[in-house]
Write a protein that holds these residues in place. Structure first.
Motif, PDB file in Angstrom:
ATOM      1  N   PHE A 239       0.825  -1.209   0.000  1.00  0.00           N
ATOM      2  CA  PHE A 239       0.000   0.000   0.000  1.00  0.00           C
ATOM      3  C   PHE A 239       0.861   1.263   0.000  1.00  0.00           C
ATOM      4  O   PHE A 239       0.608   2.206  -0.759  1.00  0.00           O
ATOM      5  N   GLY A 242       2.852   1.495  -3.304  1.00  0.00           N
ATOM      6  CA  GLY A 242       1.955   1.805  -4.419  1.00  0.00           C
ATOM      7  C   GLY A 242       1.584   3.267  -4.474  1.00  0.00           C
ATOM      8  O   GLY A 242       1.537   3.878  -5.551  1.00  0.00           O
ATOM      9  N   ALA A 243       1.333   3.865  -3.306  1.00  0.00           N
ATOM     10  CA  ALA A 243       1.001   5.284  -3.264  1.00  0.00           C
ATOM     11  C   ALA A 243       2.171   6.137  -3.736  1.00  0.00           C
ATOM     12  O   ALA A 243       2.002   7.081  -4.519  1.00  0.00           O
ATOM     13  N   GLY A 374       2.785  -3.167  -5.526  1.00  0.00           N
ATOM     14  CA  GLY A 374       2.484  -1.732  -5.503  1.00  0.00           C
ATOM     15  C   GLY A 374       2.889  -1.052  -6.792  1.00  0.00           C
ATOM     16  O   GLY A 374       2.219  -0.124  -7.256  1.00  0.00           O
ATOM     17  N   GLY A 378      -0.331   0.729  -8.433  1.00  0.00           N
ATOM     18  CA  GLY A 378      -0.265   2.175  -8.234  1.00  0.00           C
ATOM     19  C   GLY A 378      -0.140   2.958  -9.529  1.00  0.00           C
ATOM     20  O   GLY A 378      -1.040   3.743  -9.879  1.00  0.00           O
ATOM     21  N   CYS A 398      -5.209   5.551  -3.004  1.00  0.00           N
ATOM     22  CA  CYS A 398      -3.909   5.143  -2.473  1.00  0.00           C
ATOM     23  C   CYS A 398      -3.678   5.684  -1.064  1.00  0.00           C
ATOM     24  O   CYS A 398      -3.075   5.012  -0.218  1.00  0.00           O
TER      25      CYS A 398
END
Length: 441
Positions: A239, A242-243, A374, A378, A398
């Motif tokens: 997470f 990915g952001a 990710g 993302g 995200c």
């Protein structure tokens, strides 16, 4: 205190920085996207190359972790430099704007080269600096973050390589430079002698949990994969990474659109967005790797990851509102870069703290697969929603996932000896031996 004569361990840091300066060039990808869009590429295509490179990076790293002990860190680094350099040189020789060619050369070959070499400075650094694992991991990967700034500016406003020589020749110059610098840095990539410890260092005694049970360390990869701790760490890294990776892929495209809607000219918007990525994001990315690593040595890995992911969640959610003003954009890019950089010093060290330092070279690549996850969802989410005109929704999604990762990390605790017994193969082995043993009369 060891009396074994060894090299100065700070040479390892210099070698690590040289290697990571080149491996981090994947973060400079956004400097090429405007020229590729002008050549007819869609936003989605520009992000696919980036995503494939990240995915190959993460997958190959698992293989490299297994080969580290057999081949040695120096040999693995040399191979990394040659593969990475070859990918960029081939991309230039094949035209520089052909989508399938760049997808294969930079995405697959380049990503493979990064994956082969990335784990080496981390594993070697932890062996030489058991007394400063967080700080040294941050230093070892800082070049990965700082590298983007130099390569972006060299291709753009400082070196004007793209404008003066075109994409093809820029890729060739980069490929040759990457190979030379990675091979040079690899000269110092070697493990300390068996049993060596830094002067004055006393290994910590095994910790116990709240019930007094000894916490177990040195999990094998298969044992680690069975634990709930691994699953929570994996999701949190996916997470958070990915952001950050979506933000990297869009750090040039989205602010340009937002700034032009706010009244900036195309040239002004391009310059501001380039500065946000190449200076503020990149510098903060490198600084964050060192700062978060050092802070985690003081506050603990778990607390540092919770603070980092929660802060990143709020920053990413707020970023669409920040992108239309030059100075607020710089602040937002710096915060996202700072927190994103922390991933690469905190997750290797929480892997070592949770599952043992001895096998971190093999275990961390499994955790790092989350970075590949990710790297796929993302950037592709950002590119897909960007083509639909919904960039803010991508940032919000995200950001919420980052906040969820902070909650997950709250529940991560080092496995106890009893948990190791349930996940390991030793109990089964003991039962088999006992079953075959003759009964004494």
């Amino acid at each position: 205190m060891s009396t074994i004569k060894v090299m100065n361990r700070w040479w390892v840091v210099l070698g690590a920085v040289l290697i990571q300066l080149c491996l981090g060039a994947i973060y400079a990808w956004s400097v090429f996207t405007p020229a590729l869009k002008s050549a007819g590429w869609s936003k989605m295509q520009t992000q696919i190359v980036f995503a494939v490179g990240l995915a190959c990076f993460a997958v190959v790293m698992v293989w490299a972790g297994k080969k580290l002990a057999a081949w040695g860190p120096r040999k693995l680094t040399m191979i990394s430099g040659l593969i990475l350099g070859a990918g960029y040189v081939l991309a230039g020789l094949l035209g520089g704007t052909n989508f399938p060619a760049l997808l294969f050369c930079i995405g697959v070959i380049g990503g493979t080269g990064i994956g082969v070499g990335y784990v080496v400075p981390i594993a070697v650094g932890m062996r030489w600096f058991p007394d400063k694992k967080g700080m040294i991991t941050g230093l070892a990967v800082a070049g990965f973050g700082f590298g983007a700034m130099g390569w972006v500016k060299l291709a753009g406003s400082w070196g004007h390589l793209i404008h003066s020589y075109g994409l093809s020749n820029t890729f060739i110059v980069y490929g040759v430079s990457f190979a030379a610098l990675v091979i040079l840095g690899g000269m110092w990539m070697t493990f300390p002698p068996e049993g060596w410890q830094p002067e004055g260092y006393a290994p910590p005694t095994p910790a116990t949990d709240e019930k007094g049970q000894k916490r177990e360390a040195d999990y094998s990869g298969l044992e680690m994969l069975k634990t709930y701790q691994f699953k929570l760490i994996f999701l949190t890294f996916a997470f958070s990474a990915g952001a950050g990776l979506m933000s990297i892929g869009l750090m040039k495209l989205y602010p340009m659109e937002a700034l032009q809607r706010a009244g900036y000219s195309t040239a002004e918007a391009s310059a501001v967005a380039g500065t946000a990525m190449a200076v503020f994001f990149s510098l903060a990315n490198g600084i964050g790797r060192i700062a978060w690593g050092a802070m985690s040595d003081l506050m603990g890995r778990k607390a540092a990851i919770i603070l980092m992911t929660a802060t990143q969640g709020f920053c990413v959610i707020a970023f669409p509102a920040m992108a239309s003003n030059e100075f607020i954009l710089y602040v937002g890019a710096a915060f996202i870069g700072f927190n994103f950089g922390g991933n690469f010093s905190l997750f290797p060290t929480i892997t070592a703290d949770t599952f043992g330092s001895k096998n971190v070279g093999r275990n961390y690549p499994f955790v790092f697969l989350s970075y590949g996850v990710g790297g796929i969802f993302g950037p592709i989410l950002g590119g897909m929603l960007g083509d639909m005109g919904s960039f803010p929704l991508a940032f919000t999604t995200c950001g919420v996932l980052c906040l969820l990762g902070a909650v997950f990390t709250w529940h991560v605790n080092a496995p106890t000896a009893a948990e190791h017994e349930r996940t390991g193969f030793l109990p089964l082995y003991r039962k088999l031996v006992a079953a075959k043993a003759p009964v004494r009369k």
